[in-house]
Design an enzyme around this catalytic site. Structure first.
Site, mmCIF file in Angstrom:
data_model
loop_
_atom_site.group_PDB
_atom_site.id
_atom_site.type_symbol
_atom_site.label_atom_id
_atom_site.label_comp_id
_atom_site.label_asym_id
_atom_site.label_seq_id
_atom_site.Cartn_x
_atom_site.Cartn_y
_atom_site.Cartn_z
ATOM 1 N N LYS A 56 0.826 -1.201 0.000
ATOM 2 C CA LYS A 56 0.000 0.000 0.000
ATOM 3 C C LYS A 56 0.877 1.275 0.000
ATOM 4 O O LYS A 56 2.076 1.211 0.210
ATOM 5 C CB LYS A 56 -0.934 -0.018 1.221
ATOM 6 C CG LYS A 56 -1.929 -1.200 1.197
ATOM 7 C CD LYS A 56 -2.761 -1.256 -0.070
ATOM 8 C CE LYS A 56 -4.043 -2.045 0.075
ATOM 9 N NZ LYS A 56 -3.890 -3.499 -0.130
HETATM 10 C C1 LIG Z 1 -5.291 -4.362 0.534
HETATM 11 C C2 LIG Z 1 -6.751 -4.205 0.573
HETATM 12 C C3 LIG Z 1 -7.519 -4.700 1.643
HETATM 13 C C4 LIG Z 1 -6.990 -5.576 2.717
HETATM 14 O O1 LIG Z 1 -5.864 -5.187 3.339
HETATM 15 P P1 LIG Z 1 -4.884 -6.223 4.079
HETATM 16 O O2 LIG Z 1 -4.115 -5.310 4.968
HETATM 17 O O3 LIG Z 1 -4.022 -6.850 3.020
HETATM 18 O O4 LIG Z 1 -5.706 -7.187 4.818
HETATM 19 C C5 LIG Z 1 -8.882 -4.418 1.647
HETATM 20 N N1 LIG Z 1 -9.461 -3.738 0.658
HETATM 21 C C6 LIG Z 1 -8.756 -3.273 -0.394
HETATM 22 C C7 LIG Z 1 -9.448 -2.500 -1.467
HETATM 23 C C8 LIG Z 1 -7.394 -3.517 -0.486
HETATM 24 O O5 LIG Z 1 -6.710 -3.098 -1.560
#
Ligand SMILES: *Cc1c(COP(=O)(O)O)cnc(C)c1O
Length: 398
Positions: A186
């Site tokens: 992210k």
């Molecule tokens: C990455 C992501 C998640 C989940 O995040 P994690 O930390 O990997 O559990 C949820 N929604 C979206 C749109 C994402 O891109």
């Protein structure tokens, strides 16, 4: 998008603070921690960044969505409306609570179509969950109006749109509760981590307790704390929070690099006949984490992706047959492939997926190409990449 690309001495310094005193847990051990409260500090920084009163850090973005829904009382048999284009985490988080994910079409914003949301509302609908996919957003005013009219909870998954805004407000701060992920890919990362963001004090207190076994966090004797209601463990560790603390301070720098790189790529493609861009709702500004554009049809977008691959243009995808982000390949959900028995309500509640088709979503996702914007590219690299992409697309169309 990924903050990990610019991992630096700033992150190492914050982590070393934690390693020096050895308190890896965010709660308690007041005497040993020598004043280091990384999770608490990160929550305060995030509250400022996202202009929200309350922030609860958790162990992942998936946990953030589940904790957010639980904190607002969503549970067994409740229907939660969500988009066909998202990450599998969206329905996982809903189903973990025994609630039922109701998938609806996206529009040319690549996020929830307000008309599709309205059409999907039933007496069992409890919440609408918008997912701000690939750095941009839905028409938030339209969705808010629908939620107000039907008295529905409005949840905002801004995991992929950290730093974007709508009418001057940070994405993730607009709906009743916002959810963020700080996983490794992210825009800012903790390694693993997530956050629940809200202006609603009751939801926040619920999230604080629920994510730590129901602990009320009153006083400084953990063992003597009471448990007003049942909880779970979705805690973040101090080590992960320390990384995030360094990263959140660098967010303005990350966004400006993304914007520069995005703009170079977009300008190179803008005049090519047949190329159009996703709609960004009026008043919205993307986080520039991705550049999304449309080609005339599925066949042309697949051809372009193939040519990108052969010519070394990485990090671009067509999501039509992607296993993780689009309904088409989610056979494990459609066929309810669960390790353990699923409740009768959810089993029956998901039966619609056996026959339902999503032509409107297919129309947009089939024609879409989504390119990740990296932070580590130099300006010269982005320019060379932009030229190459434009040349490939033109060679296929013109
Ligand atoms: C990455 C992501 C998640 C989940 O995040 P994690 O930390 O990997 O559990 C949820 N929604 C979206 C749109 C994402 O891109």
């Amino acid at each position: 998008m990924p903050g990990f690309e610019l991992f630096s001495d700033l992150e190492r310094k914050e982590v070393n603070d934690v390693l020096d005193n050895g308190v890896l847990m965010r709660y308690g051990f007041d005497g040993m921690r020598k004043g280091h409260w990384k999770a608490k500090e990160l929550e305060a920084e995030l509250a400022t960044t996202f202009q929200s009163k309350h922030v609860q850090l958790v162990s992942s973005g998936t946990a953030a969505v589940s904790v957010a829904l639980a904190s607002a009382g969503v549970g067994a048999g409740d229907e939660v409306i969500m988009p066909t284009f998202t990450f599998v985490a969206s329905f996982e988080a809903i189903m973990m609570l025994g609630a039922i994910p109701i998938l609806v079409d996206i529009d040319d914003t690549l996020t929830l179509d307000p008309k599709a949301v309205e059409a999907a509302i039933t007496p069992k609908t409890k919440a609408v969950m918008v997912v701000q996919m690939c750095g941009s957003m839905a028409n938030m005013d339209a969705l808010q109006t629908i939620c107000n009219t039907h008295n529905l909870l409005f949840i905002e998954d801004a995991c992929q749109a950290i730093g974007g805004t709508y009418k001057g407000k940070p994405l993730g701060s607009i709906a009743d509760i916002g959810c963020f992920s700080f996983d490794f890919v992210k825009t800012i990362t903790c390694g693993e981590g997530g956050a629940v963001v809200t202006n609603n004090k009751e939801y926040y207190i619920n999230a604080d307790h629920y994510s730590d076994h129901g602990h009320d966090h009153v006083g400084n004797d953990r063992g003597a704390e009471t448990h007003p209601f049942l909880g779970y463990n979705f805690r973040i560790s101090e080590l992960h929070a320390a990384v995030g603390l360094a990263q959140v301070r660098r967010l303005p720098e990350f966004i400006s690099i993304q914007k520069r790189n995005y703009t170079i790529l977009r300008n190179a493609l803008a005049d090519i006949p047949g190329v159009t861009f996703r709609t960004v709702p009026k008043g919205g500004e993307e986080s520039y984490a991705f550049l999304n554009f449309f080609l005339p049809d599925l066949e042309s977008s697949q051809k372009v992706i193939e040519a990108f691959k052969v010519n070394g243009v990485d990090a671009c995808w067509n999501y039509y047959q992607n296993n993780w982000h689009y309904i088409k390949e989610w056979n494990h959900l459609k066929d309810q492939k669960s390790l353990f028995p699923i409740s009768k309500e959810v089993r029956e509640g998901l039966e619609y997926l056996q026959t339902k088709t999503f032509e409107q979503s297919d129309h947009y996702i089939g024609r879409n190409i989504s390119c990740l914007i990296k932070l580590s590219w130099t300006e010269a690299e982005v320019k060379a990449r932009a030229e190459k992409m434009a040349k490939i697309i033109k060679s296929i169309f013109l």
